[in-house]
Design a protein around this motif. Structure first.
Motif, PDB file in Angstrom:
ATOM      1  N   PHE A 256       0.832  -1.201   0.000  1.00  0.00           N
ATOM      2  CA  PHE A 256       0.000   0.000   0.000  1.00  0.00           C
ATOM      3  C   PHE A 256       0.865   1.248   0.000  1.00  0.00           C
ATOM      4  CE2 PHE A 256       0.693  -0.506   4.578  1.00  0.00           C
ATOM      5  CZ  PHE A 256       0.862   0.799   5.022  1.00  0.00           C
ATOM      6  N   ARG A 257       0.244   2.356  -0.449  1.00  0.00           N
ATOM      7  CA  ARG A 257       0.930   3.654  -0.482  1.00  0.00           C
ATOM      8  C   ARG A 257       0.181   4.621   0.412  1.00  0.00           C
ATOM      9  NH1 ARG A 257       0.665   8.499  -3.292  1.00  0.00           N
ATOM     10  NH2 ARG A 257      -1.154   7.807  -4.502  1.00  0.00           N
ATOM     11  N   PRO A 258       0.825   5.160   1.458  1.00  0.00           N
ATOM     12  CA  PRO A 258       0.141   6.099   2.353  1.00  0.00           C
ATOM     13  C   PRO A 258       0.034   7.493   1.742  1.00  0.00           C
ATOM     14  CG  PRO A 258       2.413   5.804   3.068  1.00  0.00           C
ATOM     15  CD  PRO A 258       2.211   4.883   1.896  1.00  0.00           C
ATOM     16  N   VAL A 259      -1.104   8.140   1.989  1.00  0.00           N
ATOM     17  CA  VAL A 259      -1.310   9.532   1.591  1.00  0.00           C
ATOM     18  C   VAL A 259      -1.653  10.300   2.864  1.00  0.00           C
ATOM     19  CG1 VAL A 259      -2.681  11.125   0.216  1.00  0.00           C
ATOM     20  CG2 VAL A 259      -2.137   8.854  -0.687  1.00  0.00           C
ATOM     21  N   PHE A 260      -0.872  11.328   3.205  1.00  0.00           N
ATOM     22  CA  PHE A 260      -0.998  11.996   4.500  1.00  0.00           C
ATOM     23  C   PHE A 260      -1.793  13.302   4.418  1.00  0.00           C
ATOM     24  CE2 PHE A 260       2.516   9.140   5.125  1.00  0.00           C
ATOM     25  CZ  PHE A 260       2.416   8.761   6.449  1.00  0.00           C
ATOM     26  N   ALA A 261      -2.606  13.509   5.451  1.00  0.00           N
ATOM     27  CA  ALA A 261      -3.332  14.767   5.639  1.00  0.00           C
ATOM     28  C   ALA A 261      -3.223  15.151   7.106  1.00  0.00           C
ATOM     29  CB  ALA A 261      -4.789  14.619   5.222  1.00  0.00           C
ATOM     30  N   GLU A 262      -3.286  16.456   7.402  1.00  0.00           N
ATOM     31  CA  GLU A 262      -3.137  16.922   8.779  1.00  0.00           C
ATOM     32  C   GLU A 262      -4.444  17.423   9.382  1.00  0.00           C
ATOM     33  OE1 GLU A 262      -0.027  19.765   9.106  1.00  0.00           O
ATOM     34  OE2 GLU A 262       1.485  18.470   8.179  1.00  0.00           O
ATOM     35  N   THR A 263      -5.438  17.705   8.540  1.00  0.00           N
ATOM     36  CA  THR A 263      -6.697  18.264   9.030  1.00  0.00           C
ATOM     37  C   THR A 263      -7.890  17.575   8.363  1.00  0.00           C
ATOM     38  OG1 THR A 263      -6.807  19.953   7.298  1.00  0.00           O
ATOM     39  CG2 THR A 263      -5.609  20.525   9.320  1.00  0.00           C
ATOM     40  N   ARG A 264      -9.056  17.820   8.953  1.00  0.00           N
ATOM     41  CA  ARG A 264     -10.299  17.301   8.363  1.00  0.00           C
ATOM     42  C   ARG A 264     -10.500  17.888   6.972  1.00  0.00           C
ATOM     43  NH1 ARG A 264     -16.389  18.681  10.740  1.00  0.00           N
ATOM     44  NH2 ARG A 264     -17.496  18.380   8.768  1.00  0.00           N
ATOM     45  N   ALA A 265     -10.268  19.203   6.826  1.00  0.00           N
ATOM     46  CA  ALA A 265     -10.483  19.865   5.539  1.00  0.00           C
ATOM     47  C   ALA A 265      -9.581  19.273   4.459  1.00  0.00           C
ATOM     48  CB  ALA A 265     -10.229  21.368   5.677  1.00  0.00           C
ATOM     49  N   GLU A 266      -8.330  19.046   4.811  1.00  0.00           N
ATOM     50  CA  GLU A 266      -7.383  18.473   3.851  1.00  0.00           C
ATOM     51  C   GLU A 266      -7.791  17.046   3.472  1.00  0.00           C
ATOM     52  OE1 GLU A 266      -2.524  17.816   3.411  1.00  0.00           O
ATOM     53  OE2 GLU A 266      -3.378  18.717   5.239  1.00  0.00           O
ATOM     54  N   ALA A 267      -8.268  16.290   4.453  1.00  0.00           N
ATOM     55  CA  ALA A 267      -8.703  14.916   4.184  1.00  0.00           C
ATOM     56  C   ALA A 267      -9.910  14.906   3.243  1.00  0.00           C
ATOM     57  CB  ALA A 267      -9.055  14.224   5.490  1.00  0.00           C
ATOM     58  N   GLU A 268     -10.854  15.845   3.449  1.00  0.00           N
ATOM     59  CA  GLU A 268     -12.045  15.904   2.595  1.00  0.00           C
ATOM     60  C   GLU A 268     -11.671  16.245   1.157  1.00  0.00           C
ATOM     61  OE1 GLU A 268     -15.942  17.075   5.053  1.00  0.00           O
ATOM     62  OE2 GLU A 268     -14.391  18.612   5.158  1.00  0.00           O
ATOM     63  N   LEU A 269     -10.705  17.149   0.987  1.00  0.00           N
ATOM     64  CA  LEU A 269     -10.239  17.481  -0.365  1.00  0.00           C
ATOM     65  C   LEU A 269      -9.647  16.258  -1.056  1.00  0.00           C
ATOM     66  CD1 LEU A 269      -8.566  20.987   0.145  1.00  0.00           C
ATOM     67  CD2 LEU A 269     -10.631  20.466  -1.179  1.00  0.00           C
ATOM     68  N   MET A 270      -8.893  15.472  -0.305  1.00  0.00           N
ATOM     69  CA  MET A 270      -8.281  14.276  -0.889  1.00  0.00           C
ATOM     70  C   MET A 270      -9.330  13.243  -1.270  1.00  0.00           C
ATOM     71  SD  MET A 270      -4.841  13.742   1.384  1.00  0.00           S
ATOM     72  CE  MET A 270      -3.443  14.871   1.214  1.00  0.00           C
ATOM     73  N   ILE A 271     -10.362  13.111  -0.440  1.00  0.00           N
ATOM     74  CA  ILE A 271     -11.437  12.162  -0.746  1.00  0.00           C
ATOM     75  C   ILE A 271     -12.214  12.616  -1.977  1.00  0.00           C
ATOM     76  CG2 ILE A 271     -13.636  11.237   0.087  1.00  0.00           C
ATOM     77  CD1 ILE A 271     -12.452  11.301   2.910  1.00  0.00           C
ATOM     78  N   ASP A 272     -12.428  13.940  -2.121  1.00  0.00           N
ATOM     79  CA  ASP A 272     -13.185  14.483  -3.256  1.00  0.00           C
ATOM     80  C   ASP A 272     -12.411  14.383  -4.565  1.00  0.00           C
ATOM     81  OD1 ASP A 272     -15.291  15.078  -1.615  1.00  0.00           O
ATOM     82  OD2 ASP A 272     -14.698  17.177  -1.308  1.00  0.00           O
ATOM     83  N   ASN A 273     -11.095  14.240  -4.477  1.00  0.00           N
ATOM     84  CA  ASN A 273     -10.264  14.103  -5.679  1.00  0.00           C
ATOM     85  C   ASN A 273     -10.557  12.752  -6.338  1.00  0.00           C
ATOM     86  OD1 ASN A 273      -8.270  13.786  -7.622  1.00  0.00           O
ATOM     87  ND2 ASN A 273      -6.660  14.672  -6.351  1.00  0.00           N
ATOM     88  N   LEU A 274     -11.091  12.780  -7.540  1.00  0.00           N
ATOM     89  CA  LEU A 274     -11.518  11.546  -8.213  1.00  0.00           C
ATOM     90  C   LEU A 274     -10.354  10.603  -8.516  1.00  0.00           C
ATOM     91  CD1 LEU A 274     -14.170  12.978 -10.721  1.00  0.00           C
ATOM     92  CD2 LEU A 274     -14.560  11.885  -8.502  1.00  0.00           C
ATOM     93  N   GLU A 275      -9.143  11.136  -8.495  1.00  0.00           N
ATOM     94  CA  GLU A 275      -7.987  10.276  -8.770  1.00  0.00           C
ATOM     95  C   GLU A 275      -7.627   9.406  -7.567  1.00  0.00           C
ATOM     96  OE1 GLU A 275      -4.716  12.560 -10.139  1.00  0.00           O
ATOM     97  OE2 GLU A 275      -5.772  13.322 -11.921  1.00  0.00           O
ATOM     98  N   ASN A 276      -8.162   9.754  -6.400  1.00  0.00           N
ATOM     99  CA  ASN A 276      -7.871   8.987  -5.190  1.00  0.00           C
ATOM    100  C   ASN A 276      -8.951   7.935  -4.934  1.00  0.00           C
ATOM    101  OD1 ASN A 276      -5.502  10.397  -4.515  1.00  0.00           O
ATOM    102  ND2 ASN A 276      -6.666  12.023  -3.518  1.00  0.00           N
ATOM    103  N   HIS A 277      -8.526   6.726  -4.699  1.00  0.00           N
ATOM    104  CA  HIS A 277      -9.435   5.637  -4.327  1.00  0.00           C
ATOM    105  C   HIS A 277      -8.848   4.980  -3.082  1.00  0.00           C
ATOM    106  CE1 HIS A 277     -11.572   6.031  -8.154  1.00  0.00           C
ATOM    107  NE2 HIS A 277     -10.378   6.126  -8.729  1.00  0.00           N
ATOM    108  N   PHE A 278      -9.343   5.376  -1.922  1.00  0.00           N
ATOM    109  CA  PHE A 278      -8.731   4.944  -0.672  1.00  0.00           C
ATOM    110  C   PHE A 278      -9.267   3.581  -0.236  1.00  0.00           C
ATOM    111  CE2 PHE A 278      -8.194   9.618  -0.351  1.00  0.00           C
ATOM    112  CZ  PHE A 278      -6.801   9.619  -0.333  1.00  0.00           C
ATOM    113  N   PHE A 279      -8.344   2.671  -0.027  1.00  0.00           N
ATOM    114  CA  PHE A 279      -8.674   1.323   0.419  1.00  0.00           C
ATOM    115  C   PHE A 279      -9.157   1.346   1.868  1.00  0.00           C
ATOM    116  CE2 PHE A 279      -7.088  -2.477   2.683  1.00  0.00           C
ATOM    117  CZ  PHE A 279      -7.886  -3.443   2.075  1.00  0.00           C
TER     118      PHE A 279
END
Length: 415
Positions: free
Chosen positions: A27-50
Motif C-alpha cells: 500500500f501507499r500512504p497519503v498523509f493529511a493533517e486536518t479534516r479539511a485536507e482529508a475531505e479534499l483528498m477524498i473528493d479528488n476523483l484520482e484517489n481511491h482509498f482502500f
C-alpha cells in the motif's frame, strides 16, 4: 497498489507513521493533517482509498467528526486515539470502525500499520459461517465484512461440507454447536477427516453454558472457541490471531515447497505432487510423460559472467517454463536442471511440446545488464517408460538427456 489515507496532525506521530510505512510493498500512504485536507483528498476523483488511519481528535474535528466522514464514504477506518474509556469504546465499535489504537508508543503505531496489512490480506480471504440461526449468521457476516473478509453461509453441517467442497479458497470455518442434521462437533470431525482441509482454521461458538464445551470443540479438531454472547473486539482478536497463525503456516509451507530463486515448485514439491500423478497413472493405466531439461553450458555462464548472471538466466528460464507449461507440473530439481510432468500425453506429444519450447528459448536473448545479453539453449530427455516409481521414470528421462548432450546439445530426445 492500495492507497491508504492517514489523517494525523501531530508532526511527531506523522513522522513515526511515515517511517513505519516507508517500506510497505502492498500500500501507499497519503498523509493529511486536518479534516479539511482529508475531505479534499477524498473528493479528488484520482484517489481511491482502500482504508483510512485517522486521529480521533483534530483541530478542525475535535469530537471525532473525521471518523464519521470516512465511514459515510464507505472507507474502512482504523482510529488513533490518545484517550480510552468504555463509553468511547462502545461508541466507536457501534459506528462500525475496523479497530482503534491507543497512542502509547511505537508498538501502538506498528499495530495500526499491521492492521492495514491484515485488511489487505483479508480482502482475498474467504470465511464460512455455519449456524442455523439467520440472525446469528447475519451478525457474524456483518462483523467479518467490517474486516473485509468474503463470507459464505451454511444453515447446518451438511450444507457447510457442500460449501467447502465447492469453494477451495475458504480459509476459516466458524461453526455453531447446536445445528440440525449435523451439529458443530460432527462438522468439525468430518472436516478433519479430509486432508485437503487440514489447514482450515475452525472457530467453534455456542451459547450453551456447558463448561466443557470449549474443550470438546478443541479436542474434536477446532482451533479456538467462543461463548455467545461475545463482544466484537474479542471476536476480532480471536479471528485475527488464528488467521495470522494460518498465514504464517502457509508461508512456511511455501518456503518448504518453493524454489527460493526461481519461485517455482522445488524437488520436494515435485515428488509429493508428482508422486500422486504417477500413482494415479499407474493405477488407471493412463499416460504419463516426464521431461528432464538442462540448460546448456550453464557453468560457463557462472564462470565468465558471475553468479548474478547465472541467477538471471535461471529466473528467465523458470518463468518461461512455468508460463509455457502452466497446465502441467513444473519444478526445478537442482542447479540448472528442471522437470516437467505431462499426465495424459503420449511420448511424441510431450516431445513435440518440449521441442517447441526449445525453439522458443533458442530464439530469445536473456538481458543480463544494459550492455550484456546472452543466448541460452537447453537439452532435454522425454520418457514415458514408467518403471517402478517416479524417480525411476525421471532416471529414464535423464538417460535420454545425456544422449541429447552427447549429440551436441540444444536437442530434445524422446523414447
Amino acid at each position: 497498489m492500495h492507497q491508504v489515507l492517514v489523517v494525523e496532525d501531530s508532526p511527531i506521530v506523522q513522522k513515526i507513521l511515515r517511517h513505519l510505512t516507508a517500506g510497505a510493498h502492498d500500500f501507499r500512504p497519503v498523509f493529511a493533517e486536518t479534516r479539511a485536507e482529508a475531505e479534499l483528498m477524498i473528493d479528488n476523483l484520482e484517489n481511491h482509498f482502500f482504508c483510512a488511519l485517522v486521529d480521533l481528535h483534530l483541530p478542525d474535528a475535535p469530537d471525532g467528526e473525521v471518523v464519521e466522514i470516512m465511514l459515510d464514504q464507505g472507507i474502512p477506518t482504523i482510529v488513533l486515539t490518545g484517550k480510552f474509556d468504555e463509553e468511547l469504546q462502545t461508541d466507536l465499535v457501534a459506528k462500525g470502525i475496523v479497530d482503534y489504537v491507543l497512542k502509547e508508543g511505537r508498538f501502538s503505531y506498528e499495530h495500526a500499520i499491521e492492521m492495514v496489512h491484515r485488511l489487505i490480506a483479508n480482502e482475498s480471504t474467504e470465511v464460512l459461517v455455519a449456524d442455523d440461526s439467520l440472525t446469528a449468521r447475519s451478525h457474524l457476516r456483518k462483523l467479518l465484512e467490517l474486516q473485509l473478509f468474503k463470507v459464505w453461509e451454511a444453515e447446518d453441517g451438511g450444507q457447510a461440507i457442500d460449501t467447502l467442497k465447492q469453494n477451495s479458497n475458504i480459509k476459516m470455518l466458524i461453526t455453531d454447536y447446536n445445528m440440525p442434521n449435523m451439529d458443530g462437533f460432527e462438522l468439525v470431525r468430518e472436516v478433519r477427516k479430509h486432508p485437503e482441509w487440514s489447514n482450515l482454521v475452525i472457530l467453534g461458538i455456542s451459547s450453551s453454558e456447558e463448561s466443557a464445551l470449549s474443550a470438546k470443540f478443541i479436542k474434536n479438531g477446532a482451533d479456538d472457541f467462543l461463548t455467545k454472547p461475545f463482544c466484537p473486539e474479542e471476536f476480532f482478536c480471536r479471528v485475527m490471531r488464528n488467521m495470522d497463525t494460518q498465514r504464517l503456516y502457509e508461508q512456511v509451507r511455501k518456503m518448504a515447497y518453493e524454489d527460493y530463486l526461481t519461485r517455482i515448485p522445488n524437488r520436494r514439491a515435485l515428488f509429493e505432487k508428482g508422486g500422486v500423478l504417477y500413482e494415479r497413472a499407474k493405477s488407471k493405466k493412463s499416460l504419463l510423460a516426464v521431461a528432464m531439461l538442462d540448460i546448456d553450458y550453464f557453468k560457463r555462464v557462472n564462470d565468465e559472467y558471475g553468479h548474478e548472471a547465472g541467477d538471471t538466466v535461471l529466473q528467465f528460464f523458470a518463468t518461461e517454463l512455468q508460463e509455457t507449461f502452466y497446465r502441467f507440473l513444473v519444478a526445478r530439481t537442482g542447479g540448472e536442471e528442471f522437470c516437467v510432468l505431462f499426465p495424459g500425453l503420449k511420448n511424441d506429444q510431450a516431445y513435440t511440446l518440449v521441442d517447441a519450447f526449445r525453439s522458443q528459448i533458442a530464439s530469445q536473448s536473456v538481458q543480463i545488464t544494459e550492455q550484456l545479453s546472452l543466448d541460452v539453449t537447453f537439452s532435454s530427455g522425454v520418457s514415458s517408460v514408467m518403471g517402478h516409481n517416479l524417480e525411476e521414470q525421471m532416471h529414464n528421462a535423464d538417460l535420454l538427456l545425456y544422449r541429447a548432450k552427447e549429440a551436441g546439445r540444444n536437442i530434445v530426445v524422446g523414447d
